[in-house]
Design an enzyme around this catalytic site. Structure first.
Site, PDB file in Angstrom:
ATOM      1  N   HIS A 160       0.829  -1.194   0.000  1.00 59.07           N
ATOM      2  CA  HIS A 160       0.000   0.000   0.000  1.00 59.07           C
ATOM      3  C   HIS A 160       0.872   1.257   0.000  1.00 59.07           C
ATOM      4  O   HIS A 160       0.374   2.378   0.066  1.00 59.07           O
ATOM      5  CB  HIS A 160      -0.905  -0.029   1.242  1.00 59.07           C
ATOM      6  CG  HIS A 160      -2.029   0.950   1.213  1.00 59.07           C
ATOM      7  ND1 HIS A 160      -2.145   1.983   2.123  1.00 59.07           N
ATOM      8  CD2 HIS A 160      -3.095   1.068   0.394  1.00 59.07           C
ATOM      9  CE1 HIS A 160      -3.233   2.676   1.877  1.00 59.07           C
ATOM     10  NE2 HIS A 160      -3.825   2.148   0.829  1.00 59.07           N
ATOM     11  N   LYS A 162       3.261   4.336  -1.124  1.00 57.05           N
ATOM     12  CA  LYS A 162       3.323   5.276  -2.236  1.00 57.05           C
ATOM     13  C   LYS A 162       4.666   5.990  -2.143  1.00 57.05           C
ATOM     14  O   LYS A 162       4.829   6.934  -1.367  1.00 57.05           O
ATOM     15  CB  LYS A 162       2.189   6.307  -2.181  1.00 57.05           C
ATOM     16  CG  LYS A 162       0.814   5.747  -2.539  1.00 57.05           C
ATOM     17  CD  LYS A 162       0.068   5.273  -1.346  1.00 57.05           C
ATOM     18  CE  LYS A 162      -1.360   4.849  -1.717  1.00 57.05           C
ATOM     19  NZ  LYS A 162      -2.053   4.222  -0.577  1.00 57.05           N
ATOM     20  N   ASP A 167      16.793  10.065  -8.402  1.00 54.40           N
ATOM     21  CA  ASP A 167      18.235  10.275  -8.263  1.00 54.40           C
ATOM     22  C   ASP A 167      18.722  10.104  -6.833  1.00 54.40           C
ATOM     23  O   ASP A 167      19.801  10.610  -6.477  1.00 54.40           O
ATOM     24  CB  ASP A 167      18.625  11.667  -8.781  1.00 54.40           C
ATOM     25  CG  ASP A 167      18.502  11.768 -10.304  1.00 54.40           C
ATOM     26  OD1 ASP A 167      18.557  10.717 -10.976  1.00 54.40           O
ATOM     27  OD2 ASP A 167      18.342  12.898 -10.812  1.00 54.40           O
ATOM     28  N   HIS A 337      -9.239  11.269   1.452  1.00 53.02           N
ATOM     29  CA  HIS A 337      -8.237  10.217   1.388  1.00 53.02           C
ATOM     30  C   HIS A 337      -6.933  10.584   2.092  1.00 53.02           C
ATOM     31  O   HIS A 337      -5.936   9.888   1.967  1.00 53.02           O
ATOM     32  CB  HIS A 337      -7.957   9.859  -0.084  1.00 53.02           C
ATOM     33  CG  HIS A 337      -7.388   8.503  -0.284  1.00 53.02           C
ATOM     34  ND1 HIS A 337      -6.051   8.293  -0.535  1.00 53.02           N
ATOM     35  CD2 HIS A 337      -7.969   7.271  -0.258  1.00 53.02           C
ATOM     36  CE1 HIS A 337      -5.831   6.995  -0.680  1.00 53.02           C
ATOM     37  NE2 HIS A 337      -6.972   6.348  -0.503  1.00 53.02           N
ATOM     38  N   LYS A 339      -4.039  11.091   4.970  1.00 52.38           N
ATOM     39  CA  LYS A 339      -3.542  10.208   6.027  1.00 52.38           C
ATOM     40  C   LYS A 339      -2.486  10.980   6.815  1.00 52.38           C
ATOM     41  O   LYS A 339      -1.343  11.112   6.380  1.00 52.38           O
ATOM     42  CB  LYS A 339      -2.949   8.946   5.426  1.00 52.38           C
ATOM     43  CG  LYS A 339      -3.908   8.241   4.446  1.00 52.38           C
ATOM     44  CD  LYS A 339      -3.177   7.212   3.603  1.00 52.38           C
ATOM     45  CE  LYS A 339      -3.962   6.843   2.355  1.00 52.38           C
ATOM     46  NZ  LYS A 339      -5.320   6.387   2.593  1.00 52.38           N
ATOM     47  N   ASP A 344       0.767  17.045  19.419  1.00 53.73           N
ATOM     48  CA  ASP A 344       1.326  18.089  20.278  1.00 53.73           C
ATOM     49  C   ASP A 344       2.091  19.169  19.506  1.00 53.73           C
ATOM     50  O   ASP A 344       3.062  19.746  20.032  1.00 53.73           O
ATOM     51  CB  ASP A 344       2.233  17.469  21.342  1.00 53.73           C
ATOM     52  CG  ASP A 344       1.434  16.912  22.514  1.00 53.73           C
ATOM     53  OD1 ASP A 344       0.192  17.007  22.489  1.00 53.73           O
ATOM     54  OD2 ASP A 344       2.052  16.361  23.449  1.00 53.73           O
TER      55      ASP A 344
END
Length: 419
Positions: A160, A162, A167, A337, A339, A344
């Site tokens: 999952h 991404k 380089d 979508h 995440k 704090d």
């Protein structure tokens, strides 16, 4: 006949067990609050007990929605001089898929070493002709855990992650997939709200290492050398680490990282999650935080969702949190979508990980942890801008929802460990 049926049943049970179990002991005891997030002991726990070292000298930039995300990623690919490594869960055919394929192919034709790893399930909608064109151009492209007899015991283990690293010097991570819903600017129900992040600095080497671990598992090839791991000088002031987890090793580490961060909080916890399905330990940790005076806010999808069963299971689990004072908001305009976990005003954990059992136990995930007040303050502003497009769920409304809705959500919650 009965012998054959018994053997077949045993095989099915074995496959289900292998696919639904991480094979590791799960956290079952509450983690005590011993120190805040600005205590050196917190950094030692995050960098030594759980993850890679926290490294200095990084600079991250937040990108909002496809309108900002895709141009930045494509610009980095088109400017590649030596290597491009790209691992993603969703890559579908369509205009944006074609644009990425052409950019990757052009660099490969120019002599750049281009490696693409796509999840077989998440990218099942990609046109194989598009992949063939990339391969013909010199791109090395592979599927993670394709449907093969030797993968039957791990078909539920998906990458999952991404990750895009160019380089060995610039990295991207976040929630975006290469597909039409992520294009645009979250302007309507057909264009999703999401965040992605671009980072420079020494932590990029950790990102490269995470990508290359799955590349070697998939191909058996070890990529190394200066083209992949150049010397990286400090470019900013942010401390960061690239956290990762996988059922093949350390499947519980992402959940542990979240739990320790939540347990250390003394002021605020902000959670943005496309799929918010907190298990018992997560709920215990969040309620304990609320009881010691921490403000807890959660944003998760409303009626616009690509996984309605997950949404039903999520809502069934909100009671303890709402009673304890958690603020739960559902995003209204489109699929949400993003995440992020912000703690704090210091820790920002961003990447591919959802706050659910699948991300904690079954998927290969990767999160960039940034320890910086300025960056976290900016993401808090982003979070609060999203709050303005949400509807808050209060305990009374949640408790008084229709009986049929409650029954549907409780039924979905039985599936929560496998969603």
């Amino acid at each position: 006949m009965w012998i054959f049926a018994s053997v077949l049943l045993a095989l099915v049970v074995a496959m289900l067990y292998l696919n639904l179990s991480s094979g590791e002991k799960r956290v079952t005891q509450e983690i005590p609050h011993l120190y805040p997030v600005d205590d050196p002991q917190f950094f030692r726990a995050m960098g030594m007990l759980l993850g890679p070292d926290i490294v200095e000298g990084n600079q991250a930039r937040a990108l909002m929605n496809g309108r900002e995300i895709f141009p930045a990623m494509l610009e980095a690919i088109r400017g590649a001089q030596k290597t491009v490594l790209f691992e993603t869960f969703i890559y579908w055919s369509g205009e944006i898929g074609e644009e990425f394929a052409e950019a990757l192919s052009e660099r490969a034709r120019a002599g750049v070493k281009v490696y693409v790893l796509l999840d077989w399930v998440g990218s099942i909608k990609v046109d194989r002709a598009l992949l063939d064109r990339m391969k013909d151009a010199g791109v090395e492209a592979h599927m993670f855990h394709p449907l093969r007899w030797y993968n039957l015991g791990r078909m539920n283990n998906r990458t999952h992650r991404k990750l895009l690293i160019v380089d060995g010097r610039v990295g991207f991570t976040g929630g975006v997939g290469i597909a039409t819903p992520w294009t645009g600017d979250a302007e309507d129900a057909d264009h999703w709200r999401d965040c992605h992040f671009c980072i420079h600095g020494p932590v990029v080497a950790q990102m490269q290492s995470v990508m290359l671990s799955n590349w070697s598992k998939t191909t058996g090839v070890i990529l190394h050398g200066a083209d992949y791991f150049p010397v990286l000088e400090p470019v900013g002031t942010q401390r960061a680490q690239m956290f990762h987890s996988s059922p093949s090793g350390g499947s519980e580490s992402m959940q542990l990282m979240y739990l320790i961060a939540i347990t250390a909080a003394v002021k605020t916890i902000d959670i943005a999650s496309a799929y918010f399905v907190p298990d018992e330990m997560a709920r215990i940790a969040l309620v304990a935080a609320l009881q010691r005076g921490v403000r807890v806010r959660v944003i998760t999808p409303g009626k616009h969702t690509d996984q309605p069963t997950v949404r039903h299971a999520s809502r069934a689990l909100w009671g303890d949190l709402l009673r304890a004072g958690a603020e739960i908001y559902v995003y209204q305009p489109t699929m949400y979508h993003c995440k992020m976990v912000l703690v704090d005003g210091l820790l920002s954990s961003v990447g591919s990980t959802n706050f659910d059992p699948r991300s904690f136990h079954l998927n290969d995930e990767a999160n960039l942890n940034i320890y910086d007040q300025g960056f976290t303050a900016h993401l808090t502003e982003v979070f609060e801008a999203d709050l303005k497009r949400c509807k808050r769920v209060v305990y009374e409304d949640w408790e008084n929802r229709p009986a049929l809705e409650k029954a549907r959500e409780r039924t979905a919650a039985l599936l929560a460990p496998f969603l």
